[in-house]
Each structure stands twice: as C-alpha cells, then as structure tokens.
Design a protein around this motif. Structure first.
Motif, PDB file in Angstrom:
ATOM      1  N   ILE A 163       0.850  -1.193   0.000  1.00  0.00           N
ATOM      2  CA  ILE A 163       0.000   0.000   0.000  1.00  0.00           C
ATOM      3  C   ILE A 163       0.884   1.240   0.000  1.00  0.00           C
ATOM      4  O   ILE A 163       0.666   2.188  -0.783  1.00  0.00           O
ATOM      5  CB  ILE A 163      -0.955  -0.004   1.201  1.00  0.00           C
ATOM      6  N   TYR A 164       1.896   1.229   0.855  1.00  0.00           N
ATOM      7  CA  TYR A 164       2.848   2.347   0.900  1.00  0.00           C
ATOM      8  C   TYR A 164       3.551   2.521  -0.448  1.00  0.00           C
ATOM      9  O   TYR A 164       3.694   3.644  -0.952  1.00  0.00           O
ATOM     10  CB  TYR A 164       3.855   2.106   2.020  1.00  0.00           C
ATOM     11  N   ALA A 165       3.956   1.414  -1.054  1.00  0.00           N
ATOM     12  CA  ALA A 165       4.617   1.482  -2.362  1.00  0.00           C
ATOM     13  C   ALA A 165       3.674   2.026  -3.423  1.00  0.00           C
ATOM     14  O   ALA A 165       4.097   2.751  -4.336  1.00  0.00           O
ATOM     15  CB  ALA A 165       5.131   0.098  -2.766  1.00  0.00           C
ATOM     16  N   ILE A 224       2.438  -1.140  -6.375  1.00  0.00           N
ATOM     17  CA  ILE A 224       1.792  -2.305  -5.754  1.00  0.00           C
ATOM     18  C   ILE A 224       2.397  -3.602  -6.281  1.00  0.00           C
ATOM     19  O   ILE A 224       2.779  -4.499  -5.522  1.00  0.00           O
ATOM     20  CB  ILE A 224       0.281  -2.295  -6.048  1.00  0.00           C
ATOM     21  N   ARG A 225       2.511  -3.696  -7.585  1.00  0.00           N
ATOM     22  CA  ARG A 225       2.891  -4.940  -8.261  1.00  0.00           C
ATOM     23  C   ARG A 225       4.352  -5.319  -8.001  1.00  0.00           C
ATOM     24  O   ARG A 225       4.674  -6.493  -7.754  1.00  0.00           O
ATOM     25  CB  ARG A 225       2.652  -4.778  -9.764  1.00  0.00           C
ATOM     26  N   LEU A 226       5.235  -4.344  -8.037  1.00  0.00           N
ATOM     27  CA  LEU A 226       6.667  -4.601  -7.902  1.00  0.00           C
ATOM     28  C   LEU A 226       7.174  -4.387  -6.484  1.00  0.00           C
ATOM     29  O   LEU A 226       8.285  -4.816  -6.154  1.00  0.00           O
ATOM     30  CB  LEU A 226       7.451  -3.706  -8.868  1.00  0.00           C
ATOM     31  N   GLY A 227       6.375  -3.736  -5.645  1.00  0.00           N
ATOM     32  CA  GLY A 227       6.790  -3.491  -4.269  1.00  0.00           C
ATOM     33  C   GLY A 227       7.883  -2.442  -4.171  1.00  0.00           C
ATOM     34  O   GLY A 227       8.293  -1.830  -5.162  1.00  0.00           O
ATOM     35  N   LEU A 228       8.377  -2.226  -2.972  1.00  0.00           N
ATOM     36  CA  LEU A 228       9.388  -1.199  -2.736  1.00  0.00           C
ATOM     37  C   LEU A 228      10.687  -1.493  -3.465  1.00  0.00           C
ATOM     38  O   LEU A 228      11.428  -0.571  -3.817  1.00  0.00           O
ATOM     39  CB  LEU A 228       9.629  -1.050  -1.234  1.00  0.00           C
ATOM     40  N   ASP A 229      10.979  -2.766  -3.706  1.00  0.00           N
ATOM     41  CA  ASP A 229      12.195  -3.098  -4.455  1.00  0.00           C
ATOM     42  C   ASP A 229      12.149  -2.554  -5.877  1.00  0.00           C
ATOM     43  O   ASP A 229      13.198  -2.352  -6.503  1.00  0.00           O
ATOM     44  CB  ASP A 229      12.397  -4.615  -4.496  1.00  0.00           C
ATOM     45  N   GLY A 230      10.961  -2.325  -6.388  1.00  0.00           N
ATOM     46  CA  GLY A 230      10.832  -1.819  -7.745  1.00  0.00           C
ATOM     47  C   GLY A 230      11.416  -0.432  -7.940  1.00  0.00           C
ATOM     48  O   GLY A 230      11.754  -0.053  -9.072  1.00  0.00           O
ATOM     49  N   PHE A 231      11.565   0.331  -6.852  1.00  0.00           N
ATOM     50  CA  PHE A 231      12.128   1.670  -6.961  1.00  0.00           C
ATOM     51  C   PHE A 231      13.657   1.664  -7.003  1.00  0.00           C
ATOM     52  O   PHE A 231      14.267   2.709  -7.218  1.00  0.00           O
ATOM     53  CB  PHE A 231      11.675   2.545  -5.782  1.00  0.00           C
TER      54      PHE A 231
END
Length: 464
Positions: free
Chosen positions: A10-12, A296-303
C-alpha cells in the motif's frame, strides 16, 4: 491477519502514485514533438528545467487522497454509494480553488459534475451521459482519482470494482467508468498477481463495455508485435489520438497510453513511467496511474532499479482540500489512513502509530530533507530510514566533520512557500493550507547518538 502483509505494498502504491505524478507534471500539456526535442525519454524529474518546484499541488494527488474519505465519513460501509461519494466532493472541494480544473460547464468534466452536485443533482446522475453528453462523460478524469479504491481493497477485486464504479460515476459515464473499473481491478489484484498479462485477462472480465475490451485486446497485439514503445505510440496517435475523440482529454487515448506503458515497461518501474511521461498527452495522470499500479505490483524493491526517484521526493505530498490542516502530508501519513480503511473493510484490527513521525515503512523519511540555508556550513551528508541498519523505527541523520562553526541541519515543511524565490509559484492549482506548527504546541523527539559523536541538539524554525 492478511492485511499485515499488504502494508508495504500500500505504501509502495502511494509512493508510486506521487512519483509518477511528479515525473509527468513538468511536461503536462506539451506536444509529443516538444517532449522529444527537449528531453527525449524522461527518466528523471524535469521540474528544475521548467522552473517549477518538485513538490506541487496537483489534482491527481489531491483528488485521489480526498474523495475516498467518503468511506471514513460513512462509517467504512461496504455498501458505499455513488451519492455518498458525491457528497464527499461537496465536502472536500472548495469551489473554484481546490482539486479540480475549473474550466467551466461543459468544458471541464469535473467542473460540470460539481455544478450538477451543487445544484442538488445527486450522483450518479451528476456524471451521466444523458445529462452532460458523451464527450463530457468519457474524459480521463474518472481514472486519475481511482487508485485509492484499489489500495483500500487489496486482493478484493469485486469490492474494488464496485467502489470504483460508484466513484467514477460521480463525474463520468460509459467507457470512462469502465476504464476506471479496469484499472482499479488490476491494482487490487496486483497485491497477489504481478503478471501484467494475467492482470489484464482477469480485469477485463469486470468490464461491461465491448468497445473498450476490443481496444485493449488490439493494443496488446500491437505491443506484442512492436520492437519499441514508439511504434505503439504512433499507432495510438494515428488511430486514437485526441483528434479522433471530442473533448479536451479523452479517455481512450490516455487509457491506451497507460496500458502501453505498463506492457512495454515490463517489470521496470522507471521505464514504464518514462514511457507514460515521454509519450505526451496527459502525462502526469498516466504516469501517476502507472506508478501506483507498479508500486503495488513490484513493491518497494521496484524503486531500486535505475535513477534514485525516492530520495528527492522524500515522501512529500500536498492534499489540498477544505480540510486545510491535512494539506501538508506525506506518503506514510496517507498510507496509515488507507491501511485503517482497509482494516475496517476487512474486519481486522491493526496497530498504527499515533506519532506524526514514526518512519515505520522501509526507506521512509516523512519529508525530512536537508536545510538549504547556509549550505557552506552544512555538515549533513545523508538522511535515511534507520530500521534496516539498527532495527528501530527512526530517521538517521548522518554527518561528517561536524565541529565548531558547522551544523548538520535537517528540516520538515510546516507550511507551503507559495512563491519560492525565483519561481512563478507552485502550480496552477491553488493552495489552501494551515500550518502544522503553531504556538502552543508541544514537540517531543527521541534522539539516539553514539557517545563519541554526540553533538549539541536543538530544534529551530525558519521563516523565509
């Protein structure tokens, strides 16, 4: 507790939304040719090139994080109606000032809907094609405010679809409502399903407009055959550009651009937003929706792939509504509200910090940034979340060479500088804001520091 595992996503999603908006905002309204000639592919923030601040009030952000508050105002009812969401428009919008583009009756879809609501016409009639016409009712606005209805319904696509449909129908009808439902269902399902093709397959089952279904399927085929996103963009411009549809900002052109960005961007957050920003049309809206879904889909690692997009933003955002005490906000504060709503809908209890600054999400800094005054005396080197390094929630302030005459100073905004020095202003959306710091408040903080590096610590405030 199922909701516990979704909090970081949700945060991501919140982060992805605001990052996408800030990436696309500087070139909103630019032609594709101007974007290509000036920047080419936009992988990073261009606000400094266009003379605007990075953090600005924007309808995509304010509306998204204001209108879903109808849920809280109605006791988190699962049977929330379009009429109740329409009432939230009247409660949180200040006429001719906040959230909407006030372009006039039958020129701005949202302004038109607001006039209907103000005159006692309840939603969904306020957004109906019968009342407002097809060109007004099938513009992009139904989609740009839709993300929060998915964020409060993680992996609950049926409920997300119902709430999104009701929310979109306040101001839109027909194909525009169906496109908003499609996006909301994709975002809701993305909490568990990261595959774009699977998300599209399943979300299309919720769409009641056959023309939209055929459009999406044709787009998918075009993306499969193309070697580069610009090939697909050329097809959109040729067959479904703005000149093919009435109105200022038609849904079809932008929805296809959004889906193209997701498909051609793959699992690369930065690339997908780049496509949405570089393709033209409604760049901040499209990039904001792309950013939320991929957050949402990739999560915080996506950044973590590509340019550092989180650090300049530092969680900061403005939610400009009639509730001016909530204007200066950040991604953590807004996530807490969303998690509270999601927990209420799920019938779960969940602990949320009471402190304004708790830094409870990975990488969060809640608007803590370098203090820009007297930078030549600034020994501050880094601001980052402390949890991964120390196992405690907090914000780490790092410095080097701190001695007499130097300071390591950081700050948080407590008011909005409406006209920064050398700038024309924040944006074309008005800012109504109450300060978060005022006389009579008591401020407390817990400071941890190694004994051998223990500096003199003090609070300060600065008025520009």
């Amino acid at each position: 507790m199922m909701l516990q595992k979704y909090q970081n996503q949700i945060y991501a999603g919140v982060l992805g939304k605001i990052i996408g908006v800030y990436l696309g905002r500087p070139v909103e309204g630019w032609s594709y040719e101007k974007i290509q000639d000036t920047f080419g592919e936009i992988y990073y923030y261009k606000n400094h090139k266009t003379g605007a601040p990075l953090i600005v009030p924007d309808d995509d952000i304010s509306g998204t994080f204001a209108f879903y508050r109808a849920l809280e105002d109605n006791g988190y009812s699962k049977e929330l109606t379009a009429e109740q969401i329409g009432d939230a428009w009247l409660n949180y919008i200040i006429e001719n000032e906040t959230i909407l583009w006030w372009g006039g009756l039958c020129r701005s879809t949202e302004h038109t809907a607001y006039i209907r609501l103000k005159n006692g016409i309840k939603a969904p009639e306020s957004g109906s094609e019968k009342l407002n016409g097809k060109s007004m009712s099938e513009q992009i606005g139904s989609e740009i405010f839709i993300d929060t209805w998915a964020l409060i319904n993680p992996n609950q696509p049926e409920r997300a679809a119902i709430m999104a449909r009701n929310a979109a129908s306040v101001s839109h009808d027909g194909l525009a409502v169906e496109a908003a439902v499609l996006l909301a269902v994709m975002e809701s399902m993305a909490f568990e399903q990261p595959d774009i093709d699977c998300l599209l397959d399943e979300s299309l089952k919720f769409v009641q407009n056959e023309f939209l279904v055929s459009l999406v399927q044709e787009l998918r085929e075009r993306c499969k055959m193309a070697e580069d996103w610009k090939e697909v963009r050329d097809w959109i411009a040729r067959e479904h550009g703005y000149d093919k549809y009435p109105g200022n900002c038609p849904m079809v052109t932008n929805h296809l651009t959004l889906l193209m960005s997701l498909i051609m961007g793959g699992d690369d957050f930065a690339k997908a937003c780049m496509i949405a920003c570089s393709a033209g049309w409604d760049t901040d809206c499209n990039s904001g929706n792309v950013g939320c879904l991929n957050g949402i889909r990739l999560g915080l690692d996506g950044f973590s792939k590509g340019a550092e997009l989180r650090r300049p933003v530092a969680d900061r955002m403005y939610v400009v509504t009639s509730d001016s005490g909530e204007t200066i906000s950040d991604a953590v504060l807004e996530t807490r509200k969303l998690v509270k709503a999601a927990a209420a809908l799920a019938g779960e209890e969940i602990y949320l910090p009471e402190e304004r600054y708790a830094f409870e999400y990975p990488g969060s800094v809640q608007g803590v940034i370098r203090f820009e005054e007297n930078l030549e005396e600034q020994a501050l080197t880094k601001i980052e979340n402390a949890y991964e390094k120390y196992g405690i929630y907090g914000c780490e302030i790092s410095y080097e060479g701190l001695g007499r005459g130097l300071h390591a100073a950081c700050c948080v905004d407590t008011f909005i500088d409406l006209k920064p020095k050398g700038k024309e202003g924040t944006s074309y959306f008005d800012v109504l804001c109450s300060p978060t710091l005022y006389s009579g408040q008591e401020i407390t903080a817990t400071i941890l520091c190694k004994d051998e590096q223990n500096p003199m610590f003090r609070f300060f405030y600065s008025v520009f």
